[in-house]
Scaffold this active site. Structure first.
Site, mmCIF file in Angstrom:
data_model
loop_
_atom_site.group_PDB
_atom_site.id
_atom_site.type_symbol
_atom_site.label_atom_id
_atom_site.label_comp_id
_atom_site.label_asym_id
_atom_site.label_seq_id
_atom_site.Cartn_x
_atom_site.Cartn_y
_atom_site.Cartn_z
ATOM 1 N N CYS A 81 0.889 -1.224 0.166
ATOM 2 C CA CYS A 81 0.084 0.019 0.082
ATOM 3 C C CYS A 81 0.883 1.232 0.030
ATOM 4 O O CYS A 81 1.566 1.484 -0.946
ATOM 5 C CB CYS A 81 -1.083 0.014 1.097
ATOM 6 S SG CYS A 81 -2.394 1.143 1.010
ATOM 7 N N HIS A 193 -3.782 -4.731 -0.265
ATOM 8 C CA HIS A 193 -2.978 -5.272 1.018
ATOM 9 C C HIS A 193 -3.245 -7.002 0.953
ATOM 10 O O HIS A 193 -4.697 -7.453 1.024
ATOM 11 C CB HIS A 193 -4.343 -5.134 2.170
ATOM 12 C CG HIS A 193 -3.993 -3.531 2.597
ATOM 13 N ND1 HIS A 193 -3.075 -3.231 3.402
ATOM 14 C CD2 HIS A 193 -4.532 -2.306 2.217
ATOM 15 C CE1 HIS A 193 -3.121 -2.020 3.512
ATOM 16 N NE2 HIS A 193 -3.834 -1.505 2.974
ATOM 17 N N GLU A 195 -2.321 -9.077 3.092
ATOM 18 C CA GLU A 195 -2.728 -9.659 4.403
ATOM 19 C C GLU A 195 -4.231 -9.666 4.566
ATOM 20 O O GLU A 195 -4.831 -10.230 5.740
ATOM 21 C CB GLU A 195 -1.875 -8.817 5.508
ATOM 22 C CG GLU A 195 -2.595 -7.504 5.722
ATOM 23 C CD GLU A 195 -2.341 -6.424 4.851
ATOM 24 O OE1 GLU A 195 -2.509 -5.128 4.939
ATOM 25 O OE2 GLU A 195 -1.563 -6.660 3.762
#
Length: 215
Positions: A81, A193, A195
């Site tokens: 990001c 992202h 994750e």
């Protein structure tokens, strides 16, 4: 020597990244120690929020030079990001802020009109499909990811890359092409992202961890 280091500069969602790395079998070390960062085998640079705040926090902790030293060593780095955005020359978010200058290009606001000229929402917050651009995905962090796989984006600014050969993947926001992933040698950047992107994101993180074995 720390194997996988997540740069801790109080400006990233480091805990969720740390958990994802652990799920993928890695042993992450959170650090703001310049020596630990420069001597890592793998480095993740996260980032959430405004570009200027993030780069200022990084520089206030004197972590820009160790990151540059690490990159010059040829070892893999992954920006996530705003962490990806900081790899570029600079950003125009709330005025111009100089980046790390590792990838030619600048970060600018996501266009507020779709391809047909109608207004659409900014920030760009959605699951979006990844599409190939100029680089093959084999032997990269996107190795084994199928074209059209969806990942989670949340951003108002995007990288506008000077050399399109650095673009690894794009996404289409109502017909407007946005840079989703970059690769320049040992540098990787993801606008989305991983994750927060389910099994696809975990596969991408696993691919990054495996780069250590390929060195």
């Amino acid at each position: 020597m720390a194997e996988l280091v997540i740069v801790n500069y109080d400006a990233g969602n480091i805990r969720s990244v740390e958990r994802a790395v652990s799920v993928c079998g890695g042993t992450p070390v959170l650090s703001s120690d310049p020596e630990v960062i420069s001597s890592a085998n793998l480095l993740i640079l996260p980032g959430v929020g405004a570009f200027g705040k993030c780069i200022s926090a990084l520089r206030s902790k004197n972590l820009d030079k160790p990151i540059l030293d690490y990159v010059r060593s040829g070892k893999p780095i992954l920006g996530i990001c705003v962490g990806m955005q900081m790899l570029f020359d600079g950003s125009w978010e709330f005025g111009f802020h100089k980046g790390l200058g590792l990838i030619p290009g600048e970060v600018k606001r996501v266009p507020e009109e779709s391809a047909d000229g109608t207004s659409h929402r900014v920030p760009h917050v959605t699951w979006q499909e990844l599409e190939p651009k100029h680089q093959p995905w084999d032997d990269s962090v996107l190795d084994g990811i199928h074209f059209g796989a969806s990942c989670y984006f949340i951003h108002s600014y995007a990288a506008f890359v000077k050399d399109e050969n650095d673009v690894l993947a794009t996404c289409s926001y109502n017909g407007v092409e946005l840079c989703a992933a970059v690769r320049r040698g040992n540098l990787y950047g993801l606008q989305f992202h991983p994750e927060k992107s389910g099994s696809v994101g975990l596969k991408i993180i696993s691919n990054f961890i495996s780069l250590n074995e390929a060195q």
